[in-house]
Design an enzyme around this catalytic site. Structure first.
Site, PDB file in Angstrom:
ATOM      1  N   GLY A 224       0.813  -1.217   0.000  1.00 51.68           N
ATOM      2  CA  GLY A 224       0.000   0.000   0.000  1.00 51.68           C
ATOM      3  C   GLY A 224       0.842   1.260   0.000  1.00 51.68           C
ATOM      4  O   GLY A 224       1.246   1.752   1.059  1.00 51.68           O
TER       5      GLY A 224
ATOM      6  N   GLY B 126      -0.475   9.579  -6.390  1.00 51.10           N
ATOM      7  CA  GLY B 126      -0.164   8.395  -7.200  1.00 51.10           C
ATOM      8  C   GLY B 126       1.283   8.446  -7.661  1.00 51.10           C
ATOM      9  O   GLY B 126       2.165   7.851  -7.042  1.00 51.10           O
ATOM     10  N   SER B 127       1.534   9.235  -8.708  1.00 49.91           N
ATOM     11  CA  SER B 127       2.928   9.388  -9.169  1.00 49.91           C
ATOM     12  C   SER B 127       3.744  10.135  -8.120  1.00 49.91           C
ATOM     13  O   SER B 127       4.910   9.820  -7.880  1.00 49.91           O
ATOM     14  CB  SER B 127       2.957  10.162 -10.495  1.00 49.91           C
ATOM     15  OG  SER B 127       2.228   9.467 -11.476  1.00 49.91           O
TER      16      SER B 127
ATOM     17  N   THR C  68      -3.667  -3.730  -5.074  1.00 46.68           N
ATOM     18  CA  THR C  68      -3.850  -5.045  -5.686  1.00 46.68           C
ATOM     19  C   THR C  68      -3.931  -6.128  -4.611  1.00 46.68           C
ATOM     20  O   THR C  68      -3.137  -6.136  -3.664  1.00 46.68           O
ATOM     21  CB  THR C  68      -2.669  -5.354  -6.637  1.00 46.68           C
ATOM     22  OG1 THR C  68      -2.637  -4.347  -7.640  1.00 46.68           O
ATOM     23  CG2 THR C  68      -2.829  -6.718  -7.300  1.00 46.68           C
TER      24      THR C  68
ATOM     25  N   ARG D  26      -7.379 -19.539 -40.413  1.00 46.13           N
ATOM     26  CA  ARG D  26      -8.377 -18.656 -41.025  1.00 46.13           C
ATOM     27  C   ARG D  26      -8.068 -18.443 -42.520  1.00 46.13           C
ATOM     28  O   ARG D  26      -6.936 -18.112 -42.875  1.00 46.13           O
ATOM     29  CB  ARG D  26      -8.343 -17.304 -40.307  1.00 46.13           C
ATOM     30  CG  ARG D  26      -9.183 -16.210 -40.925  1.00 46.13           C
ATOM     31  CD  ARG D  26     -10.649 -16.432 -40.666  1.00 46.13           C
ATOM     32  NE  ARG D  26     -11.446 -15.273 -41.107  1.00 46.13           N
ATOM     33  CZ  ARG D  26     -12.761 -15.294 -41.206  1.00 46.13           C
ATOM     34  NH1 ARG D  26     -13.441 -16.401 -40.911  1.00 46.13           N
ATOM     35  NH2 ARG D  26     -13.416 -14.213 -41.591  1.00 46.13           N
TER      36      ARG D  26
ATOM     37  N   GLN E 121      -6.019  -7.279 -34.005  1.00 50.67           N
ATOM     38  CA  GLN E 121      -6.115  -6.929 -35.428  1.00 50.67           C
ATOM     39  C   GLN E 121      -6.014  -8.178 -36.313  1.00 50.67           C
ATOM     40  O   GLN E 121      -6.753  -8.325 -37.291  1.00 50.67           O
ATOM     41  CB  GLN E 121      -4.983  -5.938 -35.774  1.00 50.67           C
ATOM     42  CG  GLN E 121      -5.107  -5.301 -37.139  1.00 50.67           C
ATOM     43  CD  GLN E 121      -6.275  -4.316 -37.203  1.00 50.67           C
ATOM     44  OE1 GLN E 121      -6.784  -3.882 -36.174  1.00 50.67           O
ATOM     45  NE2 GLN E 121      -6.715  -4.002 -38.402  1.00 50.67           N
TER      46      GLN E 121
ATOM     47  N   GLU F   4       2.885   0.319 -10.707  1.00 56.30           N
ATOM     48  CA  GLU F   4       4.297   0.379 -10.256  1.00 56.30           C
ATOM     49  C   GLU F   4       5.015   1.559 -10.923  1.00 56.30           C
ATOM     50  O   GLU F   4       6.202   1.482 -11.259  1.00 56.30           O
ATOM     51  CB  GLU F   4       5.011  -0.954 -10.473  1.00 56.30           C
ATOM     52  CG  GLU F   4       4.331  -2.049  -9.659  1.00 56.30           C
ATOM     53  CD  GLU F   4       5.242  -3.129  -9.157  1.00 56.30           C
ATOM     54  OE1 GLU F   4       6.467  -2.930  -9.154  1.00 56.30           O
ATOM     55  OE2 GLU F   4       4.711  -4.170  -8.744  1.00 56.30           O
TER      56      GLU F   4
HETATM   57  C1  LIG Z   1      -5.328  -1.937 -11.229  1.00 54.88           C
HETATM   58  C2  LIG Z   1      -4.352  -1.163 -10.413  1.00 54.88           C
HETATM   59  C3  LIG Z   1      -3.603  -1.806  -9.461  1.00 54.88           C
HETATM   60  C4  LIG Z   1      -2.718  -1.055  -8.650  1.00 54.88           C
HETATM   61  N1  LIG Z   1      -2.045  -1.690  -7.645  1.00 54.88           N
HETATM   62  C5  LIG Z   1      -1.350  -0.937  -6.742  1.00 54.88           C
HETATM   63  C6  LIG Z   1      -0.797  -1.537  -5.570  1.00 54.88           C
HETATM   64  O1  LIG Z   1      -0.890  -2.752  -5.351  1.00 54.88           O
HETATM   65  N2  LIG Z   1      -0.165  -0.747  -4.681  1.00 54.88           N
HETATM   66  C7  LIG Z   1      -0.030   0.604  -4.865  1.00 54.88           C
HETATM   67  O2  LIG Z   1       0.553   1.251  -4.002  1.00 54.88           O
HETATM   68  N3  LIG Z   1      -0.526   1.195  -5.964  1.00 54.88           N
HETATM   69  C8  LIG Z   1      -1.202   0.458  -6.911  1.00 54.88           C
HETATM   70  N4  LIG Z   1      -1.748   1.060  -8.013  1.00 54.88           N
HETATM   71  C9  LIG Z   1      -1.600   2.502  -8.194  1.00 54.88           C
HETATM   72  C10 LIG Z   1      -0.700   2.867  -9.354  1.00 54.88           C
HETATM   73  O3  LIG Z   1       0.630   2.583  -9.054  1.00 54.88           O
HETATM   74  C11 LIG Z   1      -0.953   4.347  -9.702  1.00 54.88           C
HETATM   75  O4  LIG Z   1      -2.237   4.416 -10.290  1.00 54.88           O
HETATM   76  C12 LIG Z   1       0.093   4.904 -10.612  1.00 54.88           C
HETATM   77  O5  LIG Z   1       1.320   5.001  -9.958  1.00 54.88           O
HETATM   78  C13 LIG Z   1      -0.281   6.269 -11.187  1.00 54.88           C
HETATM   79  O6  LIG Z   1      -0.750   7.140 -10.222  1.00 54.88           O
HETATM   80  P1  LIG Z   1      -2.127   7.923 -10.479  1.00 54.88           P
HETATM   81  O7  LIG Z   1      -3.131   6.923 -10.876  1.00 54.88           O
HETATM   82  O8  LIG Z   1      -2.418   8.802  -9.320  1.00 54.88           O
HETATM   83  O9  LIG Z   1      -1.844   8.812 -11.753  1.00 54.88           O
HETATM   84  P2  LIG Z   1      -1.331  10.331 -11.769  1.00 54.88           P
HETATM   85  O10 LIG Z   1      -0.095  10.432 -10.945  1.00 54.88           O
HETATM   86  O11 LIG Z   1      -2.460  11.243 -11.465  1.00 54.88           O
HETATM   87  O12 LIG Z   1      -0.931  10.486 -13.300  1.00 54.88           O
HETATM   88  C14 LIG Z   1      -1.841  10.880 -14.311  1.00 54.88           C
HETATM   89  C15 LIG Z   1      -1.045  11.045 -15.606  1.00 54.88           C
HETATM   90  O13 LIG Z   1      -0.055  12.089 -15.426  1.00 54.88           O
HETATM   91  C16 LIG Z   1       1.224  11.576 -15.728  1.00 54.88           C
HETATM   92  N5  LIG Z   1       2.220  12.225 -14.865  1.00 54.88           N
HETATM   93  C17 LIG Z   1       2.193  12.364 -13.512  1.00 54.88           C
HETATM   94  N6  LIG Z   1       3.294  12.987 -13.087  1.00 54.88           N
HETATM   95  C18 LIG Z   1       4.048  13.249 -14.183  1.00 54.88           C
HETATM   96  C19 LIG Z   1       5.314  13.879 -14.415  1.00 54.88           C
HETATM   97  N7  LIG Z   1       6.060  14.347 -13.398  1.00 54.88           N
HETATM   98  N8  LIG Z   1       5.768  13.984 -15.694  1.00 54.88           N
HETATM   99  C20 LIG Z   1       5.040  13.485 -16.716  1.00 54.88           C
HETATM  100  N9  LIG Z   1       3.858  12.883 -16.567  1.00 54.88           N
HETATM  101  C21 LIG Z   1       3.356  12.762 -15.315  1.00 54.88           C
HETATM  102  C22 LIG Z   1       1.135  10.088 -15.479  1.00 54.88           C
HETATM  103  O14 LIG Z   1       2.131   9.381 -16.205  1.00 54.88           O
HETATM  104  C23 LIG Z   1      -0.267   9.797 -15.996  1.00 54.88           C
HETATM  105  O15 LIG Z   1      -0.232   9.652 -17.391  1.00 54.88           O
HETATM  106  C24 LIG Z   1      -2.584   0.331  -8.858  1.00 54.88           C
HETATM  107  C25 LIG Z   1      -3.337   0.960  -9.864  1.00 54.88           C
HETATM  108  C26 LIG Z   1      -4.223   0.247 -10.610  1.00 54.88           C
HETATM  109  C27 LIG Z   1      -5.057   0.963 -11.636  1.00 54.88           C
END
Ligand SMILES: Cc1cc2nc3c(=O)[nH]c(=O)nc-3n(C[C@H](O)[C@H](O)[C@H](O)COP(=O)(O)OP(=O)(O)OC[C@H]3O[C@@H](n4cnc5c(N)ncnc54)[C@H](O)[C@@H]3O)c2cc1C
Length: 388
Positions: free
Chosen positions: A130, A137-138, A164, A275, A344, A371
């Site tokens: 977690g 997120g990022s 997950t 096919r 495709q 990740e």
């Molecule tokens: C099915 C699933 C399973 C997951 N499992 C886990 C888990 O087990 N444990 C856990 O901790 N997390 C988990 N995650 C979370 C996952 O790691 C995050 O969703 C991911 O890191 C992206 O964060 P965010 O969704 O907040 O996207 P955001 O950070 O909001 O990003 C949105 C967009 O902006 C881009 N972006 C953000 N910052 C920058 C930057 N500095 N430069 C350029 N582009 C940028 C991103 O690349 C993306 O395209 C999971 C997610 C999903 C969907």
């Protein structure tokens, strides 16, 4: 001059290939038959889990000293790849058991390792990870989940998003802010939280595009009290441990991507030979042959990169951050491209659920996101390049 030994140069060992054959047999016989249903009904692939446990492939990375089989990083990747070839959701069982336990393996006290690793090795419990939050997120360092010292323990408040195998796992590595006034990035600590801890609940399962058999839920902490000896590593080291974990486990996501892509290519190869259009098997058209060649070429390059990164993970090489990010980024882009091309190649049949390639295309997408998104992987790679 070459001798017998030279013929073993730069290829996977016999042991690794024997392992691949063993995993492939289990995957084909016991996991593949349930893959479509796990996707369709969005249910955890229990049959897959049981089959993986019965053959010791559910958490192969755990060392023998903790009751595991002690597979190296490449062997673990081969397990994940072969399971992902038939069912991406099931491949998250060994992959996330590694993700959840890696912080312990890297940084926990002997007491924590001895308590939590054996049940995972025995298949009695799974371990989730977690880190992410809805608003972090990022940008993981902006997390808000808080752990406050309270007597001889800690009290957690806050949430973690998109976790997950949440709910089906008994144990969780949770990253939380322990020093709100401390320096960004150095104010977070890592803890083990147990499913049974009071004040710890789960959000509703996310309704996802792919990997539907792998439950993804929020972790919710409301006054969740845990004993003081559950901290992993030192106070303030949490984010460092979490990111060091990802250096290793991104390689496994690369392996998952390679497996998904291989499954799609294998299926498409079979289909184009059967096919017929315009009085011929479509495999006889050069346009189709070129697509197949490109798919296989990209896939092989991705596999080699993942295996080299796995070797670096095993050795703990200094450039692992670059290679882990590069392998995950490249392999996941390849998986998206190859699965899209597989759809495709099947034409209309590729777009419907009668065949597995549409599931594989949906499953592939997540490998570009979790990740760390592939944009974040490029940040990691550039950081290491510019540091040199
Ligand atoms: C099915 C699933 C399973 C997951 N499992 C886990 C888990 O087990 N444990 C856990 O901790 N997390 C988990 N995650 C979370 C996952 O790691 C995050 O969703 C991911 O890191 C992206 O964060 P965010 O969704 O907040 O996207 P955001 O950070 O909001 O990003 C949105 C967009 O902006 C881009 N972006 C953000 N910052 C920058 C930057 N500095 N430069 C350029 N582009 C940028 C991103 O690349 C993306 O395209 C999971 C997610 C999903 C969907």
């Amino acid at each position: 001059m070459s001798n017998d030994k030279d013929f073993d140069f730069f290829r996977t060992s016999e042991d690794h290939e024997e392992l691949r054959a063993a995993v492939r047999a289990v995957a084909q016989d016991k996991i593949a038959p349930h893959a479509a249903e796990a996707d369709e009904t969005a249910t955890f692939p229990q049959a897959g889990y049981d089959a993986l446990v019965a053959s010791d492939f559910h958490a192969p990375h755990i060392g023998q000293e903790y009751g595991g089989v002690g597979a190296d990083a490449l062997a673990t990747c081969i397990v994940i790849e072969e399971v992902a070839r038939v069912c991406a959701s099931s491949s998250l069982i060994p992959a996330v058991n590694k993700l959840g336990t890696m912080p312990l393996i890297l940084a926990a006290s002997e007491q924590i390792k001895a308590k939590y690793l054996p049940p995972v090795a025995a298949g009695e419990a799974m371990f989730a990870y977690g880190l992410s939050e809805r608003e972090a997120g990022s940008d993981t360092a902006s997390m808000k989940c808080r752990a406050k010292a309270d007597g001889d323990g800690w009290v957690l408040n806050g949430q973690k998003s998109w976790i997950t195998n949440a709910g089906v796992s008994d144990f969780y590595t949770v990253l939380a802010v322990t020093d709100p006034d401390g320096k960004r990035g150095s104010n977070v600590s890592a803890f083990v939280v147990e499913k049974a801890d009071a004040g710890f609940t789960f959000g509703d399962p996310e309704r996802k595009m792919g990997i539907k058999g792998s439950p993804t839920r929020e972790l919710i902490f409301a006054g969740c009290r845990i004993p003081g000896d559950r901290m992993v590593g030192a106070p303030g080291e949490g984010l460092k441990i979490a990111l060091a974990t990802l250096d290793h486990t991104r390689v496994t996501i690369g392996a998952q991507a390679v497996g998904i892509a291989q499954g799609a290519l294998d299926f498409a190869l079979g289909y184009v030979k059967e096919r017929s259009q315009f009085g011929k098997h479509i495999s006889q058209f050069q346009g189709i042959q070129f697509m197949l060649a490109d798919m296989a070429m990209k896939l092989e390059a991705a596999r080699q990169m993942v295996y080299v990164a796995a070797a670096k993970s095993e050795r703990g090489d200094k450039d692992l951050s670059f290679f882990g990010a590069a392998a995950k980024c490249f392999a996941s882009d390849v998986a998206m491209a190859v699965t899209t091309d597989a759809v495709q190649l099947l034409g209309g049949a590729g777009y419907v659920k009668d065949y597995p390639v549409e599931r594989m295309m949906r499953d592939a997408k997540i490998t570009q996101i979790y990740e760390g998104t592939n944009q974040i992987q490029r940040i990691v790679m550039a950081r290491q390049l510019l540091k040199a």
